[in-house]
Design an enzyme around this catalytic site. Structure first.
Site, PDB file in Angstrom:
ATOM      1  N   HIS A 175       0.914  -1.034   0.172  1.00  0.00           N
ATOM      2  CA  HIS A 175       0.214   0.121   0.043  1.00  0.00           C
ATOM      3  C   HIS A 175       0.922   1.254   0.157  1.00  0.00           C
ATOM      4  O   HIS A 175       1.788   1.291   0.642  1.00  0.00           O
ATOM      5  CB  HIS A 175      -0.830  -0.074   1.132  1.00  0.00           C
ATOM      6  CG  HIS A 175      -2.069   1.121   1.237  1.00  0.00           C
ATOM      7  ND1 HIS A 175      -1.675   2.318   1.705  1.00  0.00           N
ATOM      8  CD2 HIS A 175      -3.173   1.218   0.847  1.00  0.00           C
ATOM      9  CE1 HIS A 175      -2.814   2.994   1.690  1.00  0.00           C
ATOM     10  NE2 HIS A 175      -3.711   2.343   1.207  1.00  0.00           N
ATOM     11  N   ASP A 302     -11.021   1.893  -1.418  1.00  0.00           N
ATOM     12  CA  ASP A 302     -10.224   2.869  -0.708  1.00  0.00           C
ATOM     13  C   ASP A 302     -11.338   3.588   0.417  1.00  0.00           C
ATOM     14  O   ASP A 302     -10.928   4.756   0.737  1.00  0.00           O
ATOM     15  CB  ASP A 302      -9.634   3.633  -1.401  1.00  0.00           C
ATOM     16  CG  ASP A 302      -8.185   4.031  -0.735  1.00  0.00           C
ATOM     17  OD1 ASP A 302      -8.002   3.627   0.192  1.00  0.00           O
ATOM     18  OD2 ASP A 302      -7.265   4.525  -1.776  1.00  0.00           O
TER      19      ASP A 302
HETATM   20 MN    MN Z   1      -5.754   2.825   0.463  1.00  0.00          MN
END
Ligand code: MN
Length: 343
Positions: A175, A302
């Protein structure tokens, strides 16, 4: 309730969480003036109550999932996780957060899955934590938020982590976070440090270091997932392969290139998955499916940074074959993150 059965199952695989304690802990570390780049980003989270509750309020999360038809969130601790703490504290916190995450999932096993955190600051202990994450805790993979104090996972001290990921069949979600101190300066102006551009530059260069250093020759079964439609790498595959082969023949070793068993793009197809987090663009999705492979692309929102309804509508409206939509919606996530199929 969301329909969590069969072909309409939607699994979102890059969904951030963070307890009130985590937010407090991270702010203490950020008080260090050496962390100027990260600070300017994290201050956003603490300034916005909506993001704070999005990260920490489980009832709110489940309500949004129900309202938007999202079957499951694969949770991960918000970047930068524990990667800014002192080594001992980071290792200790990672274990505590992983216990907490496993507890949340146990309460909602059909709605939540999760990626465990590790502290790369202590590679051997991180390797042992990966065993615990994939073993007794029964989590679904591991998240590392790109660099750790400016260091990247291809460097030799991190070898135990890569070996443990491969040995435990654990998918690594690489990430983004704000660029490393040595990379951050030109991103500090004009709001470019975070999701607009800096995150992709940071995570993209990290993935490129893994590929170009030969990590995937040493660990051929290692699986890495990139968010944000592959942090721009799918778009670059022609030039990666072309420049690797052309440069290798006359200057490769002189400029530090390593001999690789495969072309750079072949590692992207063999060892990587990519997700749609924050990239609700149907044209990009189609391109990535063609370029990286239809078994390597997964849906992600997200949350809480992106809008769940918008992301789901993008997935439902994208011009895909039934097979591709099923793979992107849930089939590929089930395989990458060992989530049991339903229906
Ligand atoms: Mn993210």
């Amino acid at each position: 309730m969301a329909d969590t059965s069969g072909s309409s199952r939607i699994i979102a695989v890059e969904e951030a969480y963070g307890s009130v304690d985590w937010i407090k802990e991270i702010n203490e570390v950020l008080a260090d003036p050496g962390e100027r780049a990260e600070q300017s980003y994290m201050s956003m989270i603490t300034a916005l109550p909506k993001l704070r509750s999005g990260l920490s309020d489980l009832d709110e999360r489940l309500r949004v999932m129900d309202e938007t038809g999202v079957s499951m969130h694969v949770l991960s601790l918000n970047a930068p996780g524990v990667q800014m703490h002192d080594p001992d504290r980071a290792t200790e916190l990672a274990a505590a957060y992983n216990d907490e995450l496993a507890g949340m999932i146990a309460q909602h096993p059909t709605r939540l899955a999760g990626l465990g955190s590790v502290a790369p600051q202590q590679p051997k202990r991180a390797a042992a934590e990966i065993e615990r994450i994939m073993g007794p805790l029964g989590l679904n993979g591991v998240i590392i938020n790109s660099h750790t104090h400016g260091r990247y996972l291809d460097e030799p001290q991190f070898e135990p982590i890569l070996a443990s990921l491969e040995a435990n069949d654990a998918t690594l979600y690489l990430h983004p976070r704000v660029p490393s101190p040595q990379l951050a300066e030109p991103y500090m102006n004009y709001g470019m440090l975070a999701a607009l551009w800096g995150f992709a530059a940071e995570a993209g260069v990290h993935a490129m270091r893994l590929i170009m250093s030969g990590v995937f020759d040493r660990f051929p079964r290692l699986r890495v997932v990139l968010g944000h439609a592959g942090e721009a790498l799918p778009y670059w595959t022609y030039r990666l392969d072309n420049m690797y082969h052309r440069t290798w023949s006359f200057a490769g070793p002189v400029i530090g290139m390593r001999p690789l068993e495969l072309a750079p793009s072949e590692y992207l197809r063999r060892n990587f998955g990519i997700t749609t987090s924050g990239m609700d663009d149907p044209e990009v999705l189609g391109f990535c499916l063609d370029r990286i492979g239809e078994e390597n692309v997964m849906f992600a929102i997200d949350y809480p940074y992106e809008d769940s309804a918008h992301a789901v509508k993008f997935l439902q409206d994208a011009p895909l074959t039934d097979r591709r939509r099923a793979l992107v919606s849930s089939g590929n996530a089930e395989r990458f993150f060992r989530i049991p199929a339903v229906g």
